[in-house]
Design a protein around this motif. Structure first.
Motif, short mmCIF file in Angstrom:
data_model
loop_
_atom_site.label_atom_id
_atom_site.label_comp_id
_atom_site.label_asym_id
_atom_site.label_seq_id
_atom_site.Cartn_x
_atom_site.Cartn_y
_atom_site.Cartn_z
N VAL A 172 0.83 -1.20 0.00
CA VAL A 172 0.00 0.00 0.00
C VAL A 172 0.87 1.26 0.00
O VAL A 172 0.57 2.24 -0.70
N ALA A 173 1.97 1.24 0.75
CA ALA A 173 2.85 2.40 0.80
C ALA A 173 3.49 2.66 -0.56
O ALA A 173 3.61 3.82 -1.00
N ARG A 174 3.90 1.59 -1.25
CA ARG A 174 4.50 1.77 -2.58
C ARG A 174 3.46 2.26 -3.58
O ARG A 174 3.76 3.08 -4.46
N LEU A 175 2.22 1.79 -3.45
CA LEU A 175 1.15 2.28 -4.31
C LEU A 175 0.91 3.77 -4.06
O LEU A 175 0.72 4.55 -5.00
N ALA A 176 0.93 4.17 -2.80
CA ALA A 176 0.71 5.57 -2.46
C ALA A 176 1.83 6.45 -3.03
O ALA A 176 1.57 7.57 -3.51
N ARG A 177 3.07 5.96 -2.99
CA ARG A 177 4.19 6.74 -3.55
C ARG A 177 4.03 6.89 -5.06
O ARG A 177 4.29 7.96 -5.62
N CYS A 188 -5.81 9.92 -12.35
CA CYS A 188 -7.21 10.33 -12.31
C CYS A 188 -8.03 9.35 -11.48
O CYS A 188 -9.13 9.70 -11.02
N ALA A 189 -7.52 8.14 -11.25
CA ALA A 189 -8.20 7.15 -10.41
C ALA A 189 -7.21 6.08 -9.99
O ALA A 189 -6.22 5.83 -10.67
N VAL A 190 -7.52 5.44 -8.85
CA VAL A 190 -6.77 4.28 -8.37
C VAL A 190 -7.79 3.18 -8.10
O VAL A 190 -8.79 3.41 -7.42
N SER A 191 -7.54 1.98 -8.61
CA SER A 191 -8.53 0.92 -8.51
C SER A 191 -7.88 -0.43 -8.24
O SER A 191 -6.67 -0.61 -8.44
N ASP A 192 -8.70 -1.38 -7.80
CA ASP A 192 -8.30 -2.77 -7.63
C ASP A 192 -9.56 -3.62 -7.68
O ASP A 192 -10.64 -3.10 -7.98
N HIS A 193 -9.43 -4.92 -7.40
CA HIS A 193 -10.48 -5.90 -7.66
C HIS A 193 -11.14 -6.39 -6.38
O HIS A 193 -10.48 -6.54 -5.35
N LEU A 194 -12.43 -6.73 -6.48
CA LEU A 194 -13.14 -7.35 -5.37
C LEU A 194 -12.88 -8.86 -5.44
O LEU A 194 -13.64 -9.61 -6.08
N ALA A 195 -11.81 -9.29 -4.80
CA ALA A 195 -11.40 -10.69 -4.81
C ALA A 195 -10.30 -10.84 -3.77
O ALA A 195 -9.83 -9.85 -3.20
N TRP A 196 -9.89 -12.08 -3.53
CA TRP A 196 -8.70 -12.29 -2.71
C TRP A 196 -7.67 -13.04 -3.53
O TRP A 196 -7.99 -13.89 -4.37
N THR A 197 -6.43 -12.66 -3.34
CA THR A 197 -5.31 -13.27 -4.07
C THR A 197 -4.25 -13.82 -3.12
O THR A 197 -3.33 -14.51 -3.57
N ARG A 198 -4.38 -13.52 -1.83
CA ARG A 198 -3.33 -13.87 -0.87
C ARG A 198 -3.96 -14.45 0.39
O ARG A 198 -4.98 -13.97 0.87
N LEU A 226 -3.98 6.26 0.90
CA LEU A 226 -4.04 6.97 -0.38
C LEU A 226 -4.61 8.37 -0.24
O LEU A 226 -4.35 9.25 -1.07
N ARG A 227 -5.48 8.56 0.77
CA ARG A 227 -6.18 9.83 0.99
C ARG A 227 -7.05 10.18 -0.21
O ARG A 227 -7.15 11.34 -0.64
N ARG A 228 -7.73 9.16 -0.72
CA ARG A 228 -8.66 9.33 -1.82
C ARG A 228 -9.54 8.08 -1.88
O ARG A 228 -9.14 7.01 -1.40
N PRO A 229 -10.73 8.16 -2.49
CA PRO A 229 -11.55 6.95 -2.65
C PRO A 229 -10.89 5.95 -3.59
O PRO A 229 -10.30 6.32 -4.61
N LEU A 230 -10.99 4.70 -3.24
CA LEU A 230 -10.53 3.61 -4.09
C LEU A 230 -11.68 3.16 -4.98
O LEU A 230 -12.82 3.08 -4.52
N LEU A 231 -11.41 2.87 -6.24
CA LEU A 231 -12.41 2.27 -7.12
C LEU A 231 -12.26 0.76 -7.03
O LEU A 231 -11.14 0.23 -7.14
N ARG A 282 -20.71 1.76 3.05
CA ARG A 282 -20.01 1.63 4.33
C ARG A 282 -18.56 2.08 4.27
O ARG A 282 -18.01 2.52 5.28
N SER A 283 -17.93 1.96 3.10
CA SER A 283 -16.49 2.25 3.01
C SER A 283 -16.17 3.61 2.41
O SER A 283 -15.09 4.15 2.62
N GLY A 284 -17.12 4.17 1.64
CA GLY A 284 -16.83 5.42 0.93
C GLY A 284 -16.08 5.21 -0.37
O GLY A 284 -15.65 6.19 -0.99
N CYS A 285 -15.91 3.96 -0.80
CA CYS A 285 -15.25 3.70 -2.08
C CYS A 285 -16.22 3.97 -3.22
O CYS A 285 -17.38 4.33 -3.01
#
Length: 281
Positions: A74-79, A87-97, A130-135, A162-165
């Motif tokens: 998450v820190a590397r993504l934020a950097r 214009c947007a930051v997004s990821d998937h509704l799933a688990w990979t780990r 991130l200090r922004r909504p995640l998509l 509930r999350s504000g995403c």
């Protein structure tokens, strides 16, 4: 600049991307490919960003895992986000780990109340950094697990509230899932909250190589089929124009060929915007 239709950025298209001047054009990259401190790949992305808006689309947050997202990831993504100003930051509704093991695929989960609480907590952890909504992107599904307390559209609506995403709505995923599980893609899209949909993805799919399964696989390796275009047109008619991305990750054609699909989406968005202006006049 108002975003219209965009493309996934491929390094082999760099020169064409830098020269493109289509109104509203933007590009998406897979975040994990650029989460480094330097080098030619990051330099290429920065060159694209100087000419066009860029979105960051990740595959590694594992938002549906019972363990929180990896803090270093998450820190590397934020950097990267601070550097690129996407214009947007997004990821998937799933688990990979799970248990420190990366499974290399987007895995399903029962849409239980405990799963909802877990997903919401994970999203909020990422958004706090991130200090922004995640998509968050709706999944493509291939099996129907037991233990659901919500249908998928209701789960997504609760997750947003509930999350504000916000939602990244993949229309091809909806089509693939409906085919595989015997659902109604149109009814699913109609049930999603319009205000939460920030971005749309369109892509191609392929039949499962094991023809006995009858499944469609979200491969991103083929042109978008007419049925998905029809779902998209009706979606835009309902919710209004939204930034729309054409995804292609394999069997990648020349840039000009990808732009044909991109321009088709842009034309639908322009038509809807013009119609909205007439209604408001």
């Amino acid at each position: 600049m108002t975003l219209t239709a965009g493309l996934g950025f491929k390094l082999e298209h760099l020169d064409a991307v830098l020269a493109a001047r289509n109104p509203g054009l933007w590009f998406e990259v897979h975040s994990e490919n650029y989460m480094m401190d330097g080098g030619p790949r990051l330099a290429a992305l920065e060159a694209v960003r100087r000419e066009h808006p860029v979105s960051l689309h990740g595959v590694g947050l594992s938002l549906a895992s019972v363990t929180p997202p990896d803090p270093d990831h998450v820190a590397r993504l934020a950097r990267l986000a601070e550097r690129i100003e996407p214009c947007a930051v997004s990821d998937h509704l799933a688990w990979t780990r799970s248990g420190g093991v990366e499974h290399g695929d987007f895995l399903p989960f029962p849409r239980s109340r405990s799963a909802l609480a877990c997903v919401v907590d994970n999203i909020q952890r990422v958004q706090d950094v991130l200090r922004r909504p995640l998509l968050v992107e709706n999944p493509s599904t291939y099996i129907d697990l037991p233990g659901h307390a919500f249908d998928e559209a209701t789960f997504l609506a609760e997750m947003v509230q509930r999350s504000g995403c916000e939602l990244l709505l993949d229309v091809n995923n909806a089509f693939v899932s409906a085919h595989n599980l015997g659902g109604d893609a149109q009814a699913y899209l109609d049930a999603l909250p319009a205000a939460a949909i920030r971005e749309i993805h369109l892509a191609g799919h392929s039949p499962d190589p094991d023809g006995a399964t009858g499944l469609l696989i979200d491969t991103h390796d083929a042109p978008i089929v007419d049925a998905v275009w029809q779902l998209y047109a009706r979606l835009i008619d309902r919710i209004g124009a939204r930034p729309t991305l054409i995804e292609r990750d394999d069997h990648i054609p020349p840039f000009e060929q990808l732009m044909v699909e991109r321009n088709r989406a842009a034309a639908l968005l322009a038509y809807d915007s013009a119609r909205a202006e007439l209604v408001d006049a």
